[in-house]
Scaffold this active site. Structure first.
Site, mmCIF file in Angstrom:
data_model
loop_
_atom_site.group_PDB
_atom_site.id
_atom_site.type_symbol
_atom_site.label_atom_id
_atom_site.label_comp_id
_atom_site.label_asym_id
_atom_site.label_seq_id
_atom_site.Cartn_x
_atom_site.Cartn_y
_atom_site.Cartn_z
ATOM 1 N N HIS A 124 -8.881 4.187 -1.679
ATOM 2 C CA HIS A 124 -7.531 3.648 -1.536
ATOM 3 C C HIS A 124 -7.193 2.670 -2.668
ATOM 4 C CE1 HIS A 124 -3.904 2.124 0.097
ATOM 5 N NE2 HIS A 124 -4.380 1.208 0.901
ATOM 6 N N CYS A 145 0.816 -1.227 0.000
ATOM 7 C CA CYS A 145 0.000 0.000 0.000
ATOM 8 C C CYS A 145 0.844 1.268 0.000
ATOM 9 C CB CYS A 145 -0.949 -0.012 1.184
ATOM 10 S SG CYS A 145 -2.019 -1.459 1.161
#
Lengths: 387, 387
Positions: free
Chosen positions: A334, A85
């Protein structure tokens, strides 16, 4: 080369469930947005670094080649980087290093992920593979589970409450509602946030970030060339990275991410600033507890004070430090590879005074905090207005 | 920083079908080999860059975190890079850039791939995904097909023959038989090579590189620190990269890879040398035709002369320039992420005079040529003895 590196352009796709659009369409949307106020052609940009976290979401292997061609940079050197991430800031760090090393004068950084072409369950499984597939994933732990462990530990150590967690979600939805590029643009009440469906105790639905499609792009150049590319450059003042053990069981604490503390210290040292100098921050709120811990690890608040500060609205515009006032991962969304680049694009808007209803007045120094896995990849980047 | 970057240690696993060994076991084997003559501890190395081309071979997502922990570098910043089959040199370039940028003094580069836990058909399919999954892969083209197109074009343009192609395979098996780390250690006769089972016309079995497991590692430092890490550093003298269009249909020629020519030119310019100065080269012989084209793109031979030169043994030890005298991808094997790092490890051995029966006497300047996809990712690196 001691010369600084500047950001001379940024673009951002709409984040969300972008039905019918694939990886390359999203990439094109972000780069087309970047070109709107770019004074040069893409042909003037020497190379590209592409951040994509997972091949399996899209099925496209080695995605950098397809993407650099799609955005009009065929024939220019390219590279794909991945740090789970934290992929977006890893791409920025790579482009920064290429320029500082003297290999290129200017580099396109593109972060992109197409996540909603698989089911949410499949997406969660694919993300869980970034955990340890030998010792952890087979026992069923996925990312909500990892962060639930951090939340439980933080609550036990510091008395952090359910309400404090929910305050983060409420704030991020508040600002996401003001961000036309956000995945979910709606306010959420504290009551709704506190009583949402459980995901992994003590985390509920409004503690968890979104599974989104999206892309963001920035162009980096040597500082001395910045004015050829834009009238309004911003400067990368510091970059720091940190890491941690693969297994959470091997760590001395679960109330903090040691890699984030290291990354922040390095970035502050490079920039010659302290946490108190930061006007606005984008932090990695993959879960609400992650934002609370981030604001402590970055030195904005003392350990254990991140929760009370969130409940006290100290992280709103006008508070001690504005945090995720674009909606954050929670409300903006995200798309894994895009997130760190999206943070840069948003902070550039703030530093240029172009953030509209989310603007932090007089923002001079901005911080991006991007975390991969449970802290095995952490990058902190400091951006400053002007050059 | 104008200071050079040195390679101060290298390690290499056995390449092959490494039954029962996973990604991390292979990584450990390479790093353990590196430590044998390393004068420092891993704790003295600041960060790592990990090259893994495909997650799907092993099922481990975000592999850098698991691997840095496995090799004893938990807590140090890490990054995974990917450039399809050029992943290994992409990792070297990233580590080089981090050091030149002043971010770190020393960086571990690890390239690794575990490919044989899936069937050869599945491996070929996974590799085909590095082609364009929208416009190419669905029509059945996989990598042997792409390179068959290049071979056909080269034969038509220059009269390159079946025997010339097979000469490359014969040579690479000849030297692979002398390399204890090679996947296949056996000589192949020209007759065998010419009459092997067809794969994609005009390429047959002995024109195709191997699907292998393996790992290789090198440590890079600032030149001024090199002697603290090893008595025998080598120096990175030049790095160049190139690329090309995603689709082969968009190219002006199929007899050469324009990205390789660009990469070579850049690397030669940075090093201040020419092709004639190169004593030994590791080139990306994913297929025999690729080695022939590489020796032309790198300037060792004129366009069209790579085939005759191969048949004339000009690329053997003692010829004009020794090429792939460790067996190359054809016989040593091709664990995707490891290959570019393996090239560096082998060239270091040659520059230090430690290559045994494959040694090129007095090798001073060595070249690594690493290609991803069909030339969308190309890195050329020049290494020199001493510092």
């Amino acid at each position: 080369m001691s010369e600084n590196v500047s950001i001379v352009g940024a673009g951002h796709s709409k984040f969300g469930k972008r039905k019918g659009l694939g990886l390359r369409d999203l990439a094109f949307e972000a780069v087309a947005d970047l070109m709107k106020d770019f004074k040069k052609d893409l042909g003037d940009v020497d190379a590209s670094v592409i951040g994509v976290a997972g091949d399996e979401f899209s099925g496209q292997g080695a995605p950098a080649a397809v993407l650099m061609d799609e955005i009009g940079m065929a024939g220019k050197p390219t590279l794909r980087v991945e740090s789970a991430c934290a992929t977006g800031t890893a791409a920025i760090k790579s482009a920064y290093s290429w320029i500082k090393a003297g290999l290129y004068d200017s580099v396109m950084v593109l972060g992109v992920e197409k996540m909603t072409s698989v089911s949410s369950a499949r997406a969660t499984e694919l993300m869980a593979r970034a955990g340890d597939v030998r010792w952890e994933a087979p026992y069923g732990v996925s990312f909500p589970g990892y962060y639930a462990l951090l939340a439980s530990a933080h609550m036990k150590a510091y008395g952090t409450t359910r309400e404090m967690l929910s305050s983060v979600g409420v704030k991020n939805h508040h600002y996401g509602a003001k961000n036309p590029l956000a995945h979910i643009q709606k306010e959420v009440s504290l009551e709704e946030a506190m009583n949402a469906v459980p995901i992994a105790h003590p985390l509920n639905l409004y503690d968890c970030s979104l599974i989104s499609d999206g892309a963001a792009a920035v162009v980096l150049t040597k500082e001395s060339l910045a004015k050829e590319y834009t009238d309004d450059p911003i400067t990368i003042k510091g970059i720091g990275s940190g890491s941690d053990t693969m297994q959470m069981a091997a760590r001395s604490t679960l109330t903090s991410l040691s890699g984030a503390k290291t990354a922040a210290r390095k970035a502050y040292e490079m920039a010659g600033v302290t946490a108190a100098d930061v006007d606005i921050a984008e932090v990695h709120d993959c879960f609400t507890i992650a934002e609370i811990i981030a604001t402590e690890d970055l030195g904005f608040f003392e350990p254990g004070q991140g929760g009370p500060a969130a409940a006290d609205q100290q992280t709103y515009v006008g508070g001690k430090v504005a945090v995720n006032v674009d909606g954050g991962l929670k409300s903006k969304g995200h798309p894994l590879g895009a997130t760190g680049v999206s943070q840069a694009a948003e902070l550039r808007k703030q530093l240029l005074g172009e953030a509209g209803p989310r603007q932090v007045d007089g923002a001079d120094l901005a911080l991006s905090h991007n975390v991969g896995q449970t802290g095995q990849f952490v990058n902190v980047v400091l951006y400053e207005r002007g050059n």
